[in-house]
Design an enzyme around this catalytic site. Structure first.
Site, PDB file in Angstrom:
ATOM      1  N   SER A  25       0.833  -1.211   0.000  1.00 25.60           N
ATOM      2  CA  SER A  25       0.000   0.000   0.000  1.00 25.60           C
ATOM      3  C   SER A  25       0.864   1.256   0.000  1.00 25.60           C
ATOM      4  O   SER A  25       0.612   2.214  -0.735  1.00 25.60           O
ATOM      5  CB  SER A  25      -0.889   0.029   1.246  1.00 25.60           C
ATOM      6  OG  SER A  25      -1.859  -0.968   1.159  1.00 25.60           O
ATOM      7  N   ARG A  29       1.476   4.184  -3.030  1.00 23.90           N
ATOM      8  CA  ARG A  29       1.242   5.603  -2.730  1.00 23.90           C
ATOM      9  C   ARG A  29       2.489   6.432  -3.017  1.00 23.90           C
ATOM     10  O   ARG A  29       2.388   7.584  -3.447  1.00 23.90           O
ATOM     11  CB  ARG A  29       0.755   5.753  -1.281  1.00 23.90           C
ATOM     12  CG  ARG A  29      -0.716   5.344  -1.139  1.00 23.90           C
ATOM     13  CD  ARG A  29      -1.110   5.057   0.276  1.00 23.90           C
ATOM     14  NE  ARG A  29      -2.532   4.775   0.422  1.00 23.90           N
ATOM     15  CZ  ARG A  29      -3.138   3.627   0.090  1.00 23.90           C
ATOM     16  NH1 ARG A  29      -2.428   2.626  -0.423  1.00 23.90           N
ATOM     17  NH2 ARG A  29      -4.438   3.463   0.255  1.00 23.90           N
ATOM     18  N   GLY A  94      -5.992  -3.394  -7.650  1.00 22.71           N
ATOM     19  CA  GLY A  94      -7.140  -2.519  -7.395  1.00 22.71           C
ATOM     20  C   GLY A  94      -6.688  -1.181  -6.847  1.00 22.71           C
ATOM     21  O   GLY A  94      -7.264  -0.138  -7.158  1.00 22.71           O
ATOM     22  N   ARG A 122     -13.351  -6.537 -11.506  1.00 20.36           N
ATOM     23  CA  ARG A 122     -13.628  -5.917 -10.197  1.00 20.36           C
ATOM     24  C   ARG A 122     -14.360  -4.575 -10.340  1.00 20.36           C
ATOM     25  O   ARG A 122     -14.170  -3.864 -11.323  1.00 20.36           O
ATOM     26  CB  ARG A 122     -12.309  -5.770  -9.416  1.00 20.36           C
ATOM     27  CG  ARG A 122     -11.737  -7.153  -9.097  1.00 20.36           C
ATOM     28  CD  ARG A 122     -10.446  -7.082  -8.350  1.00 20.36           C
ATOM     29  NE  ARG A 122     -10.578  -6.420  -7.068  1.00 20.36           N
ATOM     30  CZ  ARG A 122      -9.535  -6.068  -6.316  1.00 20.36           C
ATOM     31  NH1 ARG A 122      -8.302  -6.316  -6.736  1.00 20.36           N
ATOM     32  NH2 ARG A 122      -9.729  -5.486  -5.164  1.00 20.36           N
ATOM     33  N   ASP A 314      -7.235  -8.331   3.897  1.00 17.64           N
ATOM     34  CA  ASP A 314      -6.168  -9.072   3.222  1.00 17.64           C
ATOM     35  C   ASP A 314      -5.680 -10.264   4.037  1.00 17.64           C
ATOM     36  O   ASP A 314      -4.971 -11.129   3.518  1.00 17.64           O
ATOM     37  CB  ASP A 314      -4.985  -8.135   2.927  1.00 17.64           C
ATOM     38  CG  ASP A 314      -5.353  -7.125   1.851  1.00 17.64           C
ATOM     39  OD1 ASP A 314      -6.273  -7.404   1.050  1.00 17.64           O
ATOM     40  OD2 ASP A 314      -4.726  -6.046   1.808  1.00 17.64           O
ATOM     41  N   LYS A 341     -12.495  -8.918  -3.985  1.00 14.54           N
ATOM     42  CA  LYS A 341     -11.039  -8.728  -3.951  1.00 14.54           C
ATOM     43  C   LYS A 341     -10.421  -9.442  -5.152  1.00 14.54           C
ATOM     44  O   LYS A 341     -11.100  -9.675  -6.149  1.00 14.54           O
ATOM     45  CB  LYS A 341     -10.458  -9.231  -2.626  1.00 14.54           C
ATOM     46  CG  LYS A 341     -11.075  -8.619  -1.389  1.00 14.54           C
ATOM     47  CD  LYS A 341     -11.131  -7.098  -1.403  1.00 14.54           C
ATOM     48  CE  LYS A 341      -9.799  -6.441  -1.188  1.00 14.54           C
ATOM     49  NZ  LYS A 341      -9.961  -4.958  -1.065  1.00 14.54           N
ATOM     50  N   ARG A 386      -3.193 -13.982  -2.080  1.00 12.99           N
ATOM     51  CA  ARG A 386      -3.404 -14.249  -0.643  1.00 12.99           C
ATOM     52  C   ARG A 386      -3.961 -15.663  -0.426  1.00 12.99           C
ATOM     53  O   ARG A 386      -3.677 -16.286   0.586  1.00 12.99           O
ATOM     54  CB  ARG A 386      -4.338 -13.222  -0.023  1.00 12.99           C
ATOM     55  CG  ARG A 386      -3.907 -11.795  -0.289  1.00 12.99           C
ATOM     56  CD  ARG A 386      -3.499 -11.021   0.933  1.00 12.99           C
ATOM     57  NE  ARG A 386      -3.124  -9.680   0.531  1.00 12.99           N
ATOM     58  CZ  ARG A 386      -1.920  -9.134   0.682  1.00 12.99           C
ATOM     59  NH1 ARG A 386      -0.954  -9.806   1.271  1.00 12.99           N
ATOM     60  NH2 ARG A 386      -1.669  -7.912   0.268  1.00 12.99           N
TER      61      ARG A 386
HETATM   62  C1  S3P Z   1      -5.551  -1.242  -0.116  1.00 13.53           C
HETATM   63  C2  S3P Z   1      -6.781  -1.262   0.429  1.00 13.53           C
HETATM   64  C3  S3P Z   1      -7.540  -2.478   0.703  1.00 13.53           C
HETATM   65  C4  S3P Z   1      -6.695  -3.745   0.522  1.00 13.53           C
HETATM   66  C5  S3P Z   1      -5.756  -3.666  -0.636  1.00 13.53           C
HETATM   67  C6  S3P Z   1      -4.842  -2.469  -0.508  1.00 13.53           C
HETATM   68  C7  S3P Z   1      -4.878   0.056  -0.294  1.00 13.53           C
HETATM   69  O1  S3P Z   1      -8.664  -2.517  -0.123  1.00 13.53           O
HETATM   70  O2  S3P Z   1      -7.522  -4.888   0.367  1.00 13.53           O
HETATM   71  O3  S3P Z   1      -4.962  -4.837  -0.723  1.00 13.53           O
HETATM   72  O4  S3P Z   1      -3.654   0.073  -0.522  1.00 13.53           O
HETATM   73  O5  S3P Z   1      -5.566   1.076  -0.227  1.00 13.53           O
HETATM   74  P1  S3P Z   1      -9.964  -1.642   0.196  1.00 13.53           P
HETATM   75  O6  S3P Z   1      -9.835  -0.346  -0.481  1.00 13.53           O
HETATM   76  O7  S3P Z   1     -11.090  -2.455  -0.346  1.00 13.53           O
HETATM   77  O8  S3P Z   1     -10.037  -1.442   1.675  1.00 13.53           O
END
Ligand code: S3P
Length: 429
Positions: A25, A29, A94, A122, A314, A341, A386
């Site tokens: 994450s 970012r 995602g 998705r 996760d 997911k 996962r």
């Molecule tokens: C993430 C948010 C989560 C997580 C994903 C990473 C992120 O999803 O499942 O692996 O980096 O913002 P959600 O936005 O559905 O909470």
């Protein structure tokens, strides 16, 4: 199709694990937020996995110069964002597609975001619709629900938005749009989701604050300070080894230098509720608390999980392995988000546990597991990293073959190398 065979662990272990993959994450970012500065960002321990390398490549196509020595990354932002002549490939991620949607919707230019066959299934309207309501021109298959997603970027209106889902991806997309909006924006979610975006953007100088239960986002008046950050280990990746220790008698692991952000370590707290010894040792605070997590095997008891699901989203597949070996019944509910997911994680977990002869019942919003033993099975990962790693950890108990394992490279390329320190691992095609 690649597969991995795991043999049961022989005996017990006491190990320090210092090479867990960097946080996914935070790395995504870094790639995206660097574009909000006019100076180079320096990122140590950037996650060198497929998903996050795709994000770096997108930033490159948008005009950044990237120096990557395989561990540390420098991102030199362009003076002006480039309109890329190619589709921006988010691969399996995602996070990448949704955060870039929010960022690009408010930038001048035309952009097309796409991903692999799993990402293309998705839902994207959760981001597209609130962005459309403030003027974004976004389209895609099924009226913008599915990728490929096209964006004709422009200055957007400010917003006051209450999200029905607790999702860091939706929240971050809207915050990014708000930073380049015409007026102040407000965002509310019913339960706090992971908050790396707020922490990092504030650290870069963005005017983001909390007001009456809303996140208040003031538009940028100048470029942000660049990032200077060492990405900690990913607690979601480390969690596979936490479960390994939790289910192996007389065993202990220490996961080194991970983020201890409360929105990220909830699964360790669930393990603790199940009876496992878990200790958090905070060492520093850079954007987030960072430190080590100690996990020692103890007898496991069943548990009910129904709150803060976004903090567990996760880790629930790996937790289900601990639940399958716990005394009594475990219940997971209010977790319908698991269905959208990388795979439908409710049906992937239930199908796989059934193959391992575990007593498990599928519910619309989760599952119920009666603890007992796990048995050898051949598991389909459904392309979900996962699921693949969770059932390889289960294999440390009873042996396991997991098929379609390339997906592990999206987040944790050295996973099998670490697992091999504990049990026999064989890769095949
Ligand atoms: C993430 C948010 C989560 C997580 C994903 C990473 C992120 O999803 O499942 O692996 O980096 O913002 P959600 O936005 O559905 O909470």
């Amino acid at each position: 199709m690649s597969y991995i065979e795991v043999e049961p662990v022989k005996g017990s272990f006491d190990e320090v694990i210092g090479e867990i993959a960097s946080d996914k994450s935070i790395s995504h970012r870094c790639a995206i937020f660097s574009l909000l500065s006019d100076n180079p960002s320096f990122i140590k321990n950037y996650l060198q996995a497929e998903d996050t390398l795709n994000s770096l490549n997108i930033s490159k196509l948008l005009g950044c110069r990237i120096e990557n020595d395989g561990k540390n990354v420098t991102i030199i932002p362009p003076k002006e964002l480039k309109e890329p002549p190619h589709i921006l490939d988010c691969g399996n991620s995602g996070t990448a597609i949704r955060l870039f949607m929010g960022f690009l919707a408010s930038q001048e230019g035309f952009f097309v975001l796409h991903g692999d066959e799993y990402l293309a299934r998705r839902p994207m309207k959760r981001v597209a619709n609130p962005l459309r309501s403030i003027g974004a021109k976004i389209d895609g298959r099924e009226d913008g629900e599915l990728a490929p997603i096209s964006i004709r970027g422009a200055k957007l209106d400010g917003f006051k938005y209450e999200s029905a889902i607790s999702s860091a991806q939706v929240k971050s997309a809207l915050i990014l749009a708000g930073l380049n909006a015409k007026t102040t924006s407000f965002y509310k979610e019913f339960e706090l989701s992971r908050d790396h975006s707020e922490r990092m953007l504030k650290g870069m100088g963005a005017d983001i604050s909390n007001e009456d239960g809303y996140i208040k986002i003031n538009p940028l008046t100048k470029p942000l300070k660049p990032l200077e950050i060492t990405v900690p280990s990913d607690p979601s990746s480390g969690f596979f080894f936490a479960v390994l220790a939790a289910i192996t008698p007389d065993s202990k692991v220490i996961i080194k230098d991970t983020t201890l952000n409360p929105t990220r370590v909830e699964a360790y707290k669930v393990l603790k509720n199940m009876g496992v010894y878990v200790e958090f040792v905070e060492k520093e605070n850079v954007y987030e608390p960072i430190g080590d997590i100690v996990i020692k095997h103890c007898e496991l008891n069943g548990v009910t999980v129904s709150e803060n699901i976004s903090w567990l989203i996760d880790e629930l597949p790996a937790l289900s392995i601990a639940m399958a070996l716990a005394k009594g019944k475990s219940v997971v509910k209010n977790a319908e988000e698991l269905r959208v997911k990388e795979s439908d994680r409710i049906s992937s977990v239930v199908e796989s546990l059934k193959k391992c002869e575990v007593q498990v019942e599928e519910k619309e919003d989760g599952y119920e597991i009666v603890g007992g033993e796990l048995n050898y099975a051949v598991i389909d990962s459904h392309g979900d990293h996962r699921i693949a790693m969770s059932f390889l950890v289960a294999g440390s108990r009873c042996g396991m073959r997991v098929e379609d394992t390339e997906c592990i490279n999206t987040s944790f390329p050295n996973f099998t190398k670490i697992l091999n320190r504990f049990c026999g691992v064989k890769n095949g095609d």
